[in-house]
Design a protein around this motif. Sequence first.
Motif, mmCIF file in Angstrom:
data_model
loop_
_atom_site.group_PDB
_atom_site.id
_atom_site.type_symbol
_atom_site.label_atom_id
_atom_site.label_comp_id
_atom_site.label_asym_id
_atom_site.label_seq_id
_atom_site.Cartn_x
_atom_site.Cartn_y
_atom_site.Cartn_z
ATOM 1 N N ALA A 1 -12.471 4.168 -45.377
ATOM 2 C CA ALA A 1 -11.295 3.960 -46.125
ATOM 3 C C ALA A 1 -10.237 3.799 -45.060
ATOM 4 O O ALA A 1 -9.162 3.490 -45.097
ATOM 5 N N ASN A 2 -10.329 4.524 -43.926
ATOM 6 C CA ASN A 2 -9.445 4.707 -42.714
ATOM 7 C C ASN A 2 -9.479 3.683 -42.089
ATOM 8 O O ASN A 2 -8.747 3.429 -41.383
ATOM 9 N N PHE A 3 -10.530 2.777 -42.095
ATOM 10 C CA PHE A 3 -10.649 1.563 -41.052
ATOM 11 C C PHE A 3 -11.006 0.178 -41.915
ATOM 12 O O PHE A 3 -12.067 0.309 -42.294
ATOM 13 N N THR A 4 -10.029 -0.688 -42.254
ATOM 14 C CA THR A 4 -10.086 -1.841 -42.840
ATOM 15 C C THR A 4 -9.859 -3.070 -41.995
ATOM 16 O O THR A 4 -9.058 -2.899 -41.360
ATOM 17 N N GLY A 5 -10.392 -3.987 -42.364
ATOM 18 C CA GLY A 5 -9.986 -5.335 -41.676
ATOM 19 C C GLY A 5 -11.383 -5.947 -40.749
ATOM 20 O O GLY A 5 -12.395 -4.809 -40.559
ATOM 21 N N SER A 6 -11.475 -6.777 -39.990
ATOM 22 C CA SER A 6 -12.376 -7.360 -39.221
ATOM 23 C C SER A 6 -12.582 -6.302 -37.829
ATOM 24 O O SER A 6 -11.642 -5.658 -37.460
ATOM 25 N N LEU A 7 -13.852 -6.069 -37.602
ATOM 26 C CA LEU A 7 -14.204 -5.445 -36.261
ATOM 27 C C LEU A 7 -13.398 -5.736 -35.283
ATOM 28 O O LEU A 7 -12.987 -5.334 -34.430
ATOM 29 N N GLU A 8 -13.471 -7.280 -35.086
ATOM 30 C CA GLU A 8 -12.667 -7.831 -33.979
ATOM 31 C C GLU A 8 -11.242 -7.336 -34.141
ATOM 32 O O GLU A 8 -10.737 -6.967 -33.056
ATOM 33 N N ASP A 9 -10.390 -7.404 -35.017
ATOM 34 C CA ASP A 9 -9.143 -7.016 -35.186
ATOM 35 C C ASP A 9 -9.060 -5.430 -35.013
ATOM 36 O O ASP A 9 -8.016 -5.054 -34.136
ATOM 37 N N ARG A 10 -9.910 -4.755 -35.502
ATOM 38 C CA ARG A 10 -9.567 -3.200 -35.300
ATOM 39 C C ARG A 10 -9.931 -2.940 -33.972
ATOM 40 O O ARG A 10 -9.266 -1.982 -33.155
ATOM 41 N N MET A 11 -10.827 -3.623 -33.054
ATOM 42 C CA MET A 11 -11.108 -3.281 -31.714
ATOM 43 C C MET A 11 -9.943 -3.600 -30.656
ATOM 44 O O MET A 11 -9.528 -3.051 -29.983
ATOM 45 N N ALA A 12 -9.365 -4.892 -31.201
ATOM 46 C CA ALA A 12 -8.241 -5.233 -30.418
ATOM 47 C C ALA A 12 -7.030 -4.264 -30.695
ATOM 48 O O ALA A 12 -6.118 -4.062 -29.646
ATOM 49 N N ILE A 13 -6.906 -4.008 -31.940
ATOM 50 C CA ILE A 13 -5.655 -2.931 -32.102
ATOM 51 C C ILE A 13 -6.020 -1.586 -31.446
ATOM 52 O O ILE A 13 -5.064 -1.042 -30.680
ATOM 53 N N ARG A 14 -7.183 -1.110 -31.464
ATOM 54 C CA ARG A 14 -7.527 0.069 -30.878
ATOM 55 C C ARG A 14 -7.046 -0.148 -29.339
ATOM 56 O O ARG A 14 -6.594 0.672 -28.394
ATOM 57 N N GLU A 15 -7.482 -1.260 -28.709
ATOM 58 C CA GLU A 15 -7.355 -1.558 -27.279
ATOM 59 C C GLU A 15 -5.744 -1.542 -27.050
ATOM 60 O O GLU A 15 -5.531 -1.050 -25.819
ATOM 61 N N VAL A 16 -4.882 -2.028 -27.918
ATOM 62 C CA VAL A 16 -3.438 -1.673 -27.625
ATOM 63 C C VAL A 16 -2.875 -0.207 -27.508
ATOM 64 O O VAL A 16 -2.221 0.173 -26.584
ATOM 65 N N LEU A 17 -3.573 0.380 -28.314
ATOM 66 C CA LEU A 17 -3.404 1.818 -28.402
ATOM 67 C C LEU A 17 -3.743 2.535 -27.284
ATOM 68 O O LEU A 17 -2.957 3.263 -26.741
#
Length: 140
Positions: A3-19
């Motif tokens: 529930a804390n992580f929604t959306g495509s794995l590709e988008d979530r990984m890219a956002i993680r990389e920004v942070l």
Amino acid sequence: MTANFTGSLEDRMAIREVLETYADAVNRVDEQLWASLWVEDSHWDLSHYPELGIVEGKEAVVKLWRDAMPHYPKLSFLVGIGMIHVHGDTADARAYISEIYEEPGTLKDKRARACYNDKLVKRDGQWFLQSRSFTIIHQT
């Protein structure tokens, strides 16, 4: 996916990389890299520190950071990601940070645990910070 992580794995990984890149740029005091993570219509809420307040626009955000960093020459900034929700070309994220630094003037070690509530936008296939809201959880 939880529930804390929604959306495509590709988008979530890219956002993680920004942070995570944000943290790396802070630790290395890399203004160019740090600035590259923000969009022009950015918003940085540091109102937990009344003297800093809320800053609007990338130019003002980068200036605030640039002016602050010389005061923290021994800063260690670590990030852990608590939540990412992707909604098409926008996303919400929550990042927990741990900072250790020498307090300007006293040179005493200070420690802060804080949370950033973030809004990100995807432009031309790349994720950027649009808004960060900072809250201290614990500080010594």
